[in-house]
Motif scaffolding. Structure first.
Motif, PDB file in Angstrom:
ATOM      1  N   TRP A 144       0.937  -1.092   0.040  1.00  0.00           N
ATOM      2  CA  TRP A 144      -0.070   0.114   0.017  1.00  0.00           C
ATOM      3  C   TRP A 144       0.895   1.144   0.184  1.00  0.00           C
ATOM      4  CZ3 TRP A 144      -4.470   1.472  -1.576  1.00  0.00           C
ATOM      5  CH2 TRP A 144      -5.251   2.624  -1.110  1.00  0.00           C
ATOM      6  N   SER A 145       1.958   1.382   0.759  1.00  0.00           N
ATOM      7  CA  SER A 145       2.744   2.437   0.745  1.00  0.00           C
ATOM      8  C   SER A 145       3.566   2.462  -0.558  1.00  0.00           C
ATOM      9  CB  SER A 145       3.823   2.270   1.968  1.00  0.00           C
ATOM     10  OG  SER A 145       4.719   1.265   1.971  1.00  0.00           O
TER      11      SER A 145
ATOM     12  N   PHE B 233      16.262  17.189  -0.848  1.00  0.00           N
ATOM     13  CA  PHE B 233      14.943  17.103  -0.847  1.00  0.00           C
ATOM     14  C   PHE B 233      14.343  16.359   0.296  1.00  0.00           C
ATOM     15  CE2 PHE B 233      13.614  12.882  -2.524  1.00  0.00           C
ATOM     16  CZ  PHE B 233      14.939  12.596  -3.295  1.00  0.00           C
ATOM     17  N   SER B 234      13.045  16.943   0.627  1.00  0.00           N
ATOM     18  CA  SER B 234      12.345  15.962   1.759  1.00  0.00           C
ATOM     19  C   SER B 234      10.927  15.868   1.236  1.00  0.00           C
ATOM     20  CB  SER B 234      12.217  17.214   2.953  1.00  0.00           C
ATOM     21  OG  SER B 234      13.340  17.426   3.264  1.00  0.00           O
ATOM     22  N   VAL B 235      10.592  14.728   1.373  1.00  0.00           N
ATOM     23  CA  VAL B 235       9.304  14.037   1.127  1.00  0.00           C
ATOM     24  C   VAL B 235       8.501  13.413   2.410  1.00  0.00           C
ATOM     25  CG1 VAL B 235       9.607  13.650  -1.265  1.00  0.00           C
ATOM     26  CG2 VAL B 235      10.428  12.058   0.416  1.00  0.00           C
ATOM     27  N   PRO B 236       7.271  13.785   2.359  1.00  0.00           N
ATOM     28  CA  PRO B 236       6.256  12.979   3.293  1.00  0.00           C
ATOM     29  C   PRO B 236       6.236  11.604   3.078  1.00  0.00           C
ATOM     30  CG  PRO B 236       4.938  14.293   2.088  1.00  0.00           C
ATOM     31  CD  PRO B 236       6.244  14.207   1.516  1.00  0.00           C
ATOM     32  N   GLU B 237       6.551  10.573   3.812  1.00  0.00           N
ATOM     33  CA  GLU B 237       6.247   9.172   3.713  1.00  0.00           C
ATOM     34  C   GLU B 237       5.409   8.552   4.757  1.00  0.00           C
ATOM     35  OE1 GLU B 237       9.795   6.869   3.412  1.00  0.00           O
ATOM     36  OE2 GLU B 237      10.295   7.657   1.315  1.00  0.00           O
TER      37      GLU B 237
ATOM     38  N   GLY C 130     -17.804  10.225  11.062  1.00  0.00           N
ATOM     39  CA  GLY C 130     -16.638  10.380  11.963  1.00  0.00           C
ATOM     40  C   GLY C 130     -15.568   9.332  11.787  1.00  0.00           C
ATOM     41  N   LEU C 131     -15.858   8.128  11.586  1.00  0.00           N
ATOM     42  CA  LEU C 131     -15.187   6.891  11.107  1.00  0.00           C
ATOM     43  C   LEU C 131     -14.271   7.072   9.802  1.00  0.00           C
ATOM     44  CD1 LEU C 131     -14.095   4.142  11.408  1.00  0.00           C
ATOM     45  CD2 LEU C 131     -16.172   3.483  10.101  1.00  0.00           C
ATOM     46  N   VAL C 132     -15.239   7.818   8.924  1.00  0.00           N
ATOM     47  CA  VAL C 132     -14.348   7.981   7.652  1.00  0.00           C
ATOM     48  C   VAL C 132     -13.640   9.156   7.913  1.00  0.00           C
ATOM     49  CG1 VAL C 132     -15.037   8.934   5.158  1.00  0.00           C
ATOM     50  CG2 VAL C 132     -16.464   7.074   6.235  1.00  0.00           C
ATOM     51  N   SER C 133     -13.918  10.300   8.519  1.00  0.00           N
ATOM     52  CA  SER C 133     -12.952  11.466   8.629  1.00  0.00           C
ATOM     53  C   SER C 133     -11.570  10.861   9.417  1.00  0.00           C
ATOM     54  CB  SER C 133     -13.861  12.567   9.694  1.00  0.00           C
ATOM     55  OG  SER C 133     -14.940  12.723   9.111  1.00  0.00           O
ATOM     56  N   VAL C 134     -11.493   9.901  10.231  1.00  0.00           N
ATOM     57  CA  VAL C 134     -10.336   9.559  10.866  1.00  0.00           C
ATOM     58  C   VAL C 134      -9.823   8.313  10.036  1.00  0.00           C
ATOM     59  CG1 VAL C 134     -11.327  10.229  13.082  1.00  0.00           C
ATOM     60  CG2 VAL C 134     -11.272   7.925  12.479  1.00  0.00           C
ATOM     61  N   LEU C 135     -10.402   7.586   9.338  1.00  0.00           N
ATOM     62  CA  LEU C 135      -9.737   6.607   8.560  1.00  0.00           C
ATOM     63  C   LEU C 135      -8.861   7.072   7.322  1.00  0.00           C
ATOM     64  CD1 LEU C 135      -9.081   3.643   8.157  1.00  0.00           C
ATOM     65  CD2 LEU C 135     -11.411   3.324   7.204  1.00  0.00           C
ATOM     66  N   ALA C 136      -9.872   7.707   6.586  1.00  0.00           N
ATOM     67  CA  ALA C 136      -9.442   8.137   5.153  1.00  0.00           C
ATOM     68  C   ALA C 136      -8.233   8.786   5.126  1.00  0.00           C
ATOM     69  CB  ALA C 136     -10.599   8.902   4.417  1.00  0.00           C
ATOM     70  N   PRO C 137      -7.691   9.634   5.855  1.00  0.00           N
ATOM     71  CA  PRO C 137      -6.663  10.256   6.064  1.00  0.00           C
ATOM     72  C   PRO C 137      -5.227   9.252   6.128  1.00  0.00           C
ATOM     73  CG  PRO C 137      -7.671  11.117   7.731  1.00  0.00           C
ATOM     74  CD  PRO C 137      -8.589  10.456   6.800  1.00  0.00           C
ATOM     75  N   VAL C 138      -5.610   8.315   7.076  1.00  0.00           N
ATOM     76  CA  VAL C 138      -4.635   7.306   7.113  1.00  0.00           C
ATOM     77  C   VAL C 138      -4.248   6.676   6.032  1.00  0.00           C
ATOM     78  CG1 VAL C 138      -4.108   5.163   8.646  1.00  0.00           C
ATOM     79  CG2 VAL C 138      -5.412   6.984   9.628  1.00  0.00           C
ATOM     80  N   LEU C 139      -5.316   6.172   5.276  1.00  0.00           N
ATOM     81  CA  LEU C 139      -5.062   5.476   4.008  1.00  0.00           C
ATOM     82  C   LEU C 139      -4.455   6.429   2.657  1.00  0.00           C
ATOM     83  CD1 LEU C 139      -8.356   3.433   3.789  1.00  0.00           C
ATOM     84  CD2 LEU C 139      -6.138   2.923   4.899  1.00  0.00           C
ATOM     85  N   ALA C 140      -5.018   7.483   2.779  1.00  0.00           N
ATOM     86  CA  ALA C 140      -4.512   8.586   1.707  1.00  0.00           C
ATOM     87  C   ALA C 140      -2.750   8.830   1.694  1.00  0.00           C
ATOM     88  CB  ALA C 140      -4.950   9.902   1.921  1.00  0.00           C
ATOM     89  N   VAL C 141      -2.227   8.782   2.990  1.00  0.00           N
ATOM     90  CA  VAL C 141      -0.871   9.148   2.845  1.00  0.00           C
ATOM     91  C   VAL C 141      -0.290   7.763   2.951  1.00  0.00           C
ATOM     92  CG1 VAL C 141      -0.902  11.089   4.193  1.00  0.00           C
ATOM     93  CG2 VAL C 141      -0.634   8.934   5.542  1.00  0.00           C
TER      94      VAL C 141
ATOM     95  N   GLU D 232       5.733  10.808   7.894  1.00  0.00           N
ATOM     96  CA  GLU D 232       7.239  11.088   8.439  1.00  0.00           C
ATOM     97  C   GLU D 232       7.911  11.884   7.276  1.00  0.00           C
ATOM     98  OE1 GLU D 232       8.258   9.986  11.494  1.00  0.00           O
ATOM     99  OE2 GLU D 232       6.381   9.058  11.689  1.00  0.00           O
ATOM    100  N   THR D 233       8.837  12.808   7.568  1.00  0.00           N
ATOM    101  CA  THR D 233       9.468  13.397   6.633  1.00  0.00           C
ATOM    102  C   THR D 233      10.830  13.138   6.391  1.00  0.00           C
ATOM    103  OG1 THR D 233       8.261  15.579   7.296  1.00  0.00           O
ATOM    104  CG2 THR D 233      10.508  15.900   6.078  1.00  0.00           C
ATOM    105  N   LYS D 234      11.109  12.414   5.205  1.00  0.00           N
ATOM    106  CA  LYS D 234      12.438  11.918   4.940  1.00  0.00           C
ATOM    107  C   LYS D 234      13.214  13.050   4.115  1.00  0.00           C
ATOM    108  CE  LYS D 234      13.178   7.588   3.681  1.00  0.00           C
ATOM    109  NZ  LYS D 234      12.658   6.610   2.792  1.00  0.00           N
ATOM    110  N   THR D 235      14.352  13.243   4.409  1.00  0.00           N
ATOM    111  CA  THR D 235      15.424  14.153   3.880  1.00  0.00           C
ATOM    112  C   THR D 235      16.678  13.432   3.173  1.00  0.00           C
ATOM    113  OG1 THR D 235      14.879  15.996   5.273  1.00  0.00           O
ATOM    114  CG2 THR D 235      16.933  16.218   3.900  1.00  0.00           C
TER     115      THR D 235
END
Lengths: 476, 288
Positions: free
Chosen positions: B63-64, B142-146, B163-174, B278-281
């Motif tokens: 997924w990642s 360069f720095s990227v969010p991972e 509420g569930l969708v609002s807290v779950l979708a951002p986890v999956l989006a990243v 996490e920001t990776k540089t």
């Protein structure tokens, strides 16, 4: 024939060493209520100065001073005005750079070459960079007019005393917070000279307070109810204690903790260049670096060749007087740390790793440890898992890129990693898969205020540097 | 009135892409807001929670590693399938939350729209949070969010779908993966959502949903060494400090949102996306 180096010592008089140093609270240097500590020169074990330390009451006084300064002045001051104070600090550090470098090397034991070329200039650069943010926070991507958090309680380690103070104080001030900072017990001196600079730069009293002392001063500070933000750099063990003790308080926390970085060398890497990078990765600052490249992963086909080159190069490292401009590896910061290194090195031998130690001469006095490289290290050994924080390298091998990634990531830490290869696509492939906050490709140990730094997993959370680093000091 | 007897659904857990009962064999009754019996839900155990973490960890690599564009398409697909089952969700939300049908419908609509909002973020967040760092030396930096990794989400107790969708979708989006403990009293929309996830190309294990007692499951997740982040949202007030303390054992990222639920219909910002990256540089020398 061999050409010997003539000694090239920097004069210790430049440090303007004073017999005693006092803590800095509410704009004044005052005696602390704690038992004074003696800061020693780890290269000679002589006492450098007596330093007053803070009592619980002093912590309270400092936090209240910081609170007042934040409420009445610093928090309300236009960013453009805050910026000018911070720019002043940057300039004054640079102006007193030589003095600070010598003092840092005396107190910490690091080679003057490093304090002069890395610690002090980067500390100045950190203030300069963040000063410019103070009036541009609207553009930092956290929405319009992001607010400061309040009083920041900051605890820093002994490996980069002034630089860590700069990493902590500069962004806090730029974002409109006030600061109470505790320098490390063994290296308080440059932070107190920084306090002098802050006084000369005419920062309003209470904006920055510096409280020397041991662990209990730090604990008192981070747990003080008047603190809204806690930033800690140090061991993972202490980081976990702080995180646990702040549970339920709502204080914002950022942690920059330990590491066990893999430095990965592929068979197509330019080996001589890689050797320089490996040496820099583990012997820079005596290996007292949280992001040190302490696990060398070498592709099997070049392991023998690389190891031979590495031994040859490491044997040339000059260990000794930190004030000598020719010194490559200085003193271990404390007896306690030296004992820890010795203990872990003994475990490496007991567990069956092959030890090679440079035969370089060591000074008779002081805390020194000769550069050491362990070959035939397995992942289960303590020297492959635990942070040694000394000039000791563990060498492991791998065959495929997948194996390199698996071994590199096989740690609860995740601070940094190095990759050496001539193949660009492989660099990016590796950089993508390494679970660490910094990846250095064909280089190592680069730091810049514009580049975010910080860890994954148990190496902590939050970043220092760059736009990203501002988040730690804003209520967003 | 039809004399046909309806086929009622057995509500189960969602683990690793499958729908098992709790290994403990336990269930607990779920009622509507007036106390009328709706269904028996599985009461997940410590073992179920650990299995869920294993599933989430196994799914993390794929997924990642998927392209942000692909994740965006998959999340958008979730919205499409949700839309098709709008009436079913409306009925479940109305029954569980005790709100009128019209209100339930608008909550479901908002939940669908929220998936769409987050679906669009997958391939933009790196642009917004990443950077080319102007370092003082001959290096490209360069720095990227991972994605942070496996996130344990204690879902809101009141708002069972939005509420569930609002807290779950951002986890999956990243690109992180999730173990969710659903609303304890109102778990049914979450279980139905898992059917949507299972048929929307979300790979098995990316989302794992546990129904049961939050206070029983949360401590195991807070202390689990393979969980990287913890959303305390639906945690019982009296447990929050303990959970946070135990999360410190492995330096977890903890989302300490206020104990009172926000108005989930408010437009979100990107703070939840920031929380799970996490920001990776990355540095490389420049030269000829």
């Amino acid at each position: 024939m061999t050409w010997e180096y003539a000694p090239a010592p920097e004069s210790r008089a430049i440090a303007n060493l004073k017999p005693s140093y006092r803590m800095f609270v509410d704009g004044q240097f005052v005696e602390g209520g704690g038992e004074p500590l003696k800061s020693i020169n780890p290269a000679t074990e002589e006492v450098l100065a007596e330093v007053s330390t803070a009592s619980a009451a002093d912590v309270d006084t400092a936090v209240k001073a910081a609170r007042r300064a934040q409420d009445k002045l610093w928090g309300k001051m236009p960013g453009a005005e805050r910026a000018k104070y911070i720019f002043r600090i940057a300039r004054m550090i640079a102006e007193r750079g030589r003095e600070l470098a010598v003092l840092e090397s005396l107190d910490n034991g690091k080679p003057i070459r490093e304090s002069r070329d890395t610690d002090i200039p980067t500390a100045s650069a950190h203030f300069f960079y963040h000063a410019g943010w103070a009036d541009k926070l609207d553009h930092a991507g956290f929405g319009p007019d992001p607010r400061p958090l309040g009083v920041a309680g900051q605890v820093i380690p002994w490996n980069f005393p002034l630089l860590m103070a700069a990493w902590k104080i500069a962004p806090a001030l730029a974002c409109g917070n006030t600061v109470v900072l505790k320098p490390a017990e063994t290296t308080p001196l440059t932070a107190l000279v920084l306090a002098e600079i802050i006084q000369q730069a005419e920062l309003p009293p209470g904006v920055v307070n510096i409280l020397p002392g041991a662990g209990e001063v730090g604990a008192g500070l981070v747990n003080h109810p008047g603190v809204q933000k806690v930033a800690f750099t140090g061991s993972t063990e202490v980081g976990k204690l702080i995180q646990a003790s702040l549970a339920g308080t709502g204080k914002k926390l950022t942690l920059e903790l330990g590491g066990k970085a893999a430095n990965i060398v592929f068979d197509d890497a330019p080996l001589d260049q890689a050797v320089e990078g490996i040496v820099n990765g583990i012997f820079f600052n005596q290996g007292h670096v949280c992001c040190a490249g302490s696990r060398l992963l070498v592709q099997e086909s070049v392991a023998e060749e690389l190891l031979a080159k590495l031994h040859k190069r490491v044997a040339t490292l000059r260990v000794g007087d930190p004030l000598d401009k020719n010194t490559d590896v200085g003193a271990i910061n404390s007896r306690e740390q030296l004992t820890k290194i010795q203990e872990l090195v003994a475990s490496g031998e007991e567990e069956g790793a092959e030890r090679w130690t440079s035969s370089c001469p060591l000074p008779d006095k002081g805390f020194f440890f000769a550069p050491t490289v362990f070959a035939n290290v397995s992942q289960a050994m303590r020297i492959a898992r635990e942070e040694i924080f000394g000039p000791v390298l563990s060498v492991l091998t791998f065959r495929t890129p997948d194996e390199a990634v698996a071994k590199a990531n096989n740690t609860p830490y995740g601070l940094s990693a190095g990759v050496w290869t001539e193949k660009g696509s492989r660099i990016l492939w590796m950089a993508n898969r390494l679970r660490s906050g910094v990846v250095w490709a064909n280089t190592f140990n680069r730091f810049d205020p514009a580049a975010p730094f910080g860890g994954y997993q148990e190496s902590g959370f939050g970043r220092e540097g760059g736009r990203t680093g501002l988040e730690a000091y804003l209520d967003v | 009135m039809s004399d046909r007897v309806t086929v009622s659904k057995t509500y189960k857990l969602y683990l690793g892409g499958a729908f098992p009962r709790s290994e403990s064999g336990r269930t607990y009754p779920v009622t509507d807001s007036r106390g009328k019996f709706l269904a028996n839900a599985a009461q997940a155990s410590r073992k179920d929670a650990r299995d869920a973490v294993v599933a989430a960890r196994s799914a993390f690599g794929k997924w990642s590693g998927a392209t942000a564009y692909n994740r965006g398409q998959v999340l958008y697909r979730v919205a499409e399938v949700l839309e098709g089952r709008r009436d079913q969700f409306t009925a479940e939300v109305a029954a569980g939350e005790g709100v009128p049908t019209k209100r339930a419908q608008s909550l479901v609509d908002a939940a669908i729209d929220r998936w769409v909002w987050y679906a669009g973020w997958t391939d933009k967040i790196a642009t917004v949070l990443g950077a080319a760092n102007p370092v003082a030396g001959p290096y490209f930096s360069f720095s990227v969010p991972e994605p942070t990794g496996v996130v344990a989400v204690l879902a809101p107790q009141q708002s069972s779908l939005l509420g569930l969708v609002s807290v779950l979708a951002p986890v999956l989006a990243v690109g992180s993966t999730a173990v969710v403990v659903t609303s304890q009293e109102r778990p049914l929309p979450a279980i139905t959502l898992s059917e949507v996830l299972a048929t929307s190309d979300v790979p098995g294990g990316v989302v794992n949903l546990l129904t049961g007692h939050t206070a029983e499951l949360a401590p195991w997740l807070a202390s689990h060494a393979d969980v990287n982040a913890l959303d305390l949202g639906g945690a019982p007030a009296e447990l929050r400090t303990d959970l946070e303390r135990s999360a410190a054992g492995t330096v977890k990222r903890v989302l300490r949102n206020p104990a009172a639920e926000p108005d989930w219909t408010n437009r979100p910002d990107i703070s939840r996306l920031r929380a799970y990256v996490e920001t990776k540089t990355v540095w490389h020398p420049m030269g000829v």
